[in-house]
Enzyme design. Structure first.
Site, PDB file in Angstrom:
ATOM      1  N   ASP A  20       6.307  20.146  -4.045  1.00 31.47           N
ATOM      2  CA  ASP A  20       5.997  21.225  -4.987  1.00 31.47           C
ATOM      3  C   ASP A  20       7.193  21.407  -5.926  1.00 31.47           C
ATOM      4  O   ASP A  20       8.339  21.487  -5.474  1.00 31.47           O
ATOM      5  CB  ASP A  20       5.738  22.503  -4.172  1.00 31.47           C
ATOM      6  CG  ASP A  20       5.272  23.668  -5.032  1.00 31.47           C
ATOM      7  OD1 ASP A  20       4.552  23.434  -6.014  1.00 31.47           O
ATOM      8  OD2 ASP A  20       5.623  24.821  -4.692  1.00 31.47           O
ATOM      9  N   HIS A  21       6.926  21.479  -7.219  1.00 24.77           N
ATOM     10  CA  HIS A  21       7.981  21.693  -8.221  1.00 24.77           C
ATOM     11  C   HIS A  21       9.151  20.700  -8.104  1.00 24.77           C
ATOM     12  O   HIS A  21      10.314  21.115  -8.117  1.00 24.77           O
ATOM     13  CB  HIS A  21       8.528  23.130  -8.160  1.00 24.77           C
ATOM     14  CG  HIS A  21       7.516  24.131  -8.625  1.00 24.77           C
ATOM     15  ND1 HIS A  21       7.239  24.345  -9.951  1.00 24.77           N
ATOM     16  CD2 HIS A  21       6.682  24.937  -7.925  1.00 24.77           C
ATOM     17  CE1 HIS A  21       6.285  25.266 -10.052  1.00 24.77           C
ATOM     18  NE2 HIS A  21       5.918  25.629  -8.839  1.00 24.77           N
ATOM     19  N   HIS A  23       5.379  33.337 -10.038  1.00 25.01           N
ATOM     20  CA  HIS A  23       5.812  33.191  -8.648  1.00 25.01           C
ATOM     21  C   HIS A  23       6.465  34.491  -8.183  1.00 25.01           C
ATOM     22  O   HIS A  23       7.059  35.205  -8.993  1.00 25.01           O
ATOM     23  CB  HIS A  23       6.832  32.056  -8.522  1.00 25.01           C
ATOM     24  CG  HIS A  23       6.288  30.719  -8.926  1.00 25.01           C
ATOM     25  ND1 HIS A  23       6.569  30.144 -10.138  1.00 25.01           N
ATOM     26  CD2 HIS A  23       5.468  29.863  -8.287  1.00 25.01           C
ATOM     27  CE1 HIS A  23       5.957  28.975 -10.222  1.00 25.01           C
ATOM     28  NE2 HIS A  23       5.279  28.770  -9.111  1.00 25.01           N
ATOM     29  N   HIS A  76      -0.749  28.228  -9.863  1.00 21.37           N
ATOM     30  CA  HIS A  76       0.480  28.591  -9.144  1.00 21.37           C
ATOM     31  C   HIS A  76       0.608  30.115  -9.121  1.00 21.37           C
ATOM     32  O   HIS A  76      -0.063  30.815  -9.872  1.00 21.37           O
ATOM     33  CB  HIS A  76       1.699  27.994  -9.861  1.00 21.37           C
ATOM     34  CG  HIS A  76       1.878  26.535  -9.594  1.00 21.37           C
ATOM     35  ND1 HIS A  76       3.002  26.015  -8.996  1.00 21.37           N
ATOM     36  CD2 HIS A  76       1.074  25.476  -9.833  1.00 21.37           C
ATOM     37  CE1 HIS A  76       2.882  24.709  -8.889  1.00 21.37           C
ATOM     38  NE2 HIS A  76       1.722  24.344  -9.392  1.00 21.37           N
ATOM     39  N   GLY A  77       1.524  30.595  -8.264  1.00 22.45           N
ATOM     40  CA  GLY A  77       1.832  32.032  -8.263  1.00 22.45           C
ATOM     41  C   GLY A  77       0.673  32.887  -7.785  1.00 22.45           C
ATOM     42  O   GLY A  77       0.474  33.999  -8.281  1.00 22.45           O
ATOM     43  N   ALA A  78      -0.075  32.413  -6.787  1.00 18.08           N
ATOM     44  CA  ALA A  78      -1.303  33.136  -6.399  1.00 18.08           C
ATOM     45  C   ALA A  78      -1.058  34.263  -5.399  1.00 18.08           C
ATOM     46  O   ALA A  78      -1.951  35.088  -5.181  1.00 18.08           O
ATOM     47  CB  ALA A  78      -2.324  32.158  -5.846  1.00 18.08           C
ATOM     48  N   ASN A 130      -2.003  27.657  -5.141  1.00 22.99           N
ATOM     49  CA  ASN A 130      -0.705  27.618  -4.457  1.00 22.99           C
ATOM     50  C   ASN A 130      -0.284  28.993  -3.952  1.00 22.99           C
ATOM     51  O   ASN A 130      -0.239  29.957  -4.720  1.00 22.99           O
ATOM     52  CB  ASN A 130       0.385  27.156  -5.433  1.00 22.99           C
ATOM     53  CG  ASN A 130       0.329  25.682  -5.732  1.00 22.99           C
ATOM     54  OD1 ASN A 130      -0.645  25.022  -5.426  1.00 22.99           O
ATOM     55  ND2 ASN A 130       1.381  25.169  -6.329  1.00 22.99           N
ATOM     56  N   ALA A 158       2.884  30.748  -1.713  1.00 22.59           N
ATOM     57  CA  ALA A 158       4.175  30.623  -1.017  1.00 22.59           C
ATOM     58  C   ALA A 158       4.665  31.996  -0.546  1.00 22.59           C
ATOM     59  O   ALA A 158       4.888  32.225   0.645  1.00 22.59           O
ATOM     60  CB  ALA A 158       5.213  29.982  -1.937  1.00 22.59           C
ATOM     61  N   THR A 159       4.802  32.936  -1.488  1.00 15.15           N
ATOM     62  CA  THR A 159       5.411  34.236  -1.171  1.00 15.15           C
ATOM     63  C   THR A 159       4.675  34.978  -0.046  1.00 15.15           C
ATOM     64  O   THR A 159       5.315  35.536   0.849  1.00 15.15           O
ATOM     65  CB  THR A 159       5.463  35.099  -2.450  1.00 15.15           C
ATOM     66  OG1 THR A 159       6.263  34.393  -3.409  1.00 15.15           O
ATOM     67  CG2 THR A 159       6.077  36.459  -2.190  1.00 15.15           C
TER      68      THR A 159
HETATM   69  P1  13P Z   1       3.710  32.388  -4.955  1.00 12.96           P
HETATM   70  O1  13P Z   1       5.082  32.382  -4.357  1.00 12.96           O
HETATM   71  O2  13P Z   1       3.541  33.456  -5.961  1.00 12.96           O
HETATM   72  O3  13P Z   1       2.643  32.370  -3.927  1.00 12.96           O
HETATM   73  O4  13P Z   1       3.576  31.010  -5.780  1.00 12.96           O
HETATM   74  C1  13P Z   1       3.497  29.829  -5.053  1.00 12.96           C
HETATM   75  C2  13P Z   1       3.523  28.634  -5.914  1.00 12.96           C
HETATM   76  O5  13P Z   1       2.983  28.614  -6.993  1.00 12.96           O
HETATM   77  C3  13P Z   1       4.204  27.465  -5.393  1.00 12.96           C
HETATM   78  O6  13P Z   1       4.183  26.417  -6.275  1.00 12.96           O
END
Ligand code: 13P
Length: 279
Positions: free
Chosen positions: A81-82, A179, A207-209, A229, A231-232
């Site tokens: 990722d990234h 994100h 991303h940033g969901a 995606n 992550a947080t």
């Molecule tokens: P979040 O941290 O907002 O869930 O974003 C995750 C992401 O887009 C990872 O590439």
């Protein structure tokens, strides 16, 4: 594109659902994600940032991935990722990653195109898939800084030429997400998503969901997002449950006993997201 990766995303595109992509940071989170996939019988992406690759090691991650593939009986994709350099992409491809993202979204358009073309050529040699980003999703995937929405939204016509010029397999779009933890409720630009969807035929990635209301996520999926995606949300659940577990068992020193409820909570979160992305 890598055969498996391509099949999974194309099936999502045709079926009108999205595949969940979850960032993991250690073995316990890896297990939480792969167990959730196995129990729901749904494919997932296991995502690692360059920071996680440095923290665990690409070789260890691929070894875990191979074992998980044997056991899960459901498609799994290990994804960088990234990716922020050609070097990290090469390292992950050499270790056996079937899918990588190269993120040149902060570069001028022509430089982003050149970088993605280079990575697509490298990945093709190994049958791996490549995701790239056009426009800029705000914040950073490594920190839980408050997100305030995309800093530069994807231009649909530019997306058309970007996909044609790079040969990329999937495209991350900036339509209002960021994100990290949102300061207020995000508002996705779904009209823009419609225009991007009609301009390109590769699967689209959000991303940033984390923190995006379920309804908006579902709308975005029904209008063409094929990979989401997260992550947080995983990190927040992980940290909250770890604190709770330690507080509730102040004398416990056995990591297995401390971590068991933490893994269960992360797994539940992943299962809920998987169900939300594909009813
Ligand atoms: P979040 O941290 O907002 O869930 O974003 C995750 C992401 O887009 C990872 O590439």
């Amino acid at each position: 594109m890598g055969k498996n990766v391509g099949n999974i995303l194309q099936a999502a595109q045709q079926g009108g659902y999205a595949v969940g992509a979850f960032n993991i940071h250690n073995l316990e989170m890896f297990r939480a994600v792969t167990d959730a996939a196995a129990e729901t019988h749904r494919p997932v992406y296991i995502q690692t940032t360059p920071g996680t690759v440095r923290f665990i090691g690409a070789g260890y991650l691929v070894a875990l991935f191979k074992e998980a593939l044997k056991q899960a009986q459901v498609p799994l994709i290990l994804h960088l990722d990234h990716g922020d350099s050609v070097e990290i992409v090469k390292e992950c491809l050499a270790a056996g990653y079937p899918s990588v993202m190269i993120d040149g979204s902060r570069l001028p358009y022509e430089e982003n195109v050149a970088l993605v073309r280079e990575v697509v050529a490298l990945a093709r040699k190994q049958g791996a898939a490549v995701e790239a980003e056009l426009g800029e999703v705000g914040g950073t995937e490594e920190k839980e800084l408050p997100g305030s929405g995309s800093t530069s939204l994807t231009d649909p016509e530019q997306a058309r030429s970007f996909v044609a010029e790079t040969g990329v397999d999937s495209l991350a779009v900036a339509i209002g997400t960021a994100h990290g933890v949102y300061r207020g409720e995000p508002h996705l630009d779904l009209d823009r998503l419609d225009l991007i969807k009609s301009a390109v035929n590769v699967p689209l990635v959000l991303h940033g969901a984390s923190g995006v209301p379920d309804r908006q996520l579902r709308d975005a999926i029904s209008r063409g997002i094929c990979k989401v995606n997260i992550a947080t949300d995983l990190k927040l659940t992980w940290a909250r449950e770890l604190r709770r577990s330690l507080d509730e068992q102040p004398k416990e020193t056995d990591p297995r006993k401390v971590l068991k409820p933490v893994i269960a909570a992360v797994k539940q979160l992943v299962q809920d997201k998987i169900s939300l992305f594909r009813e």
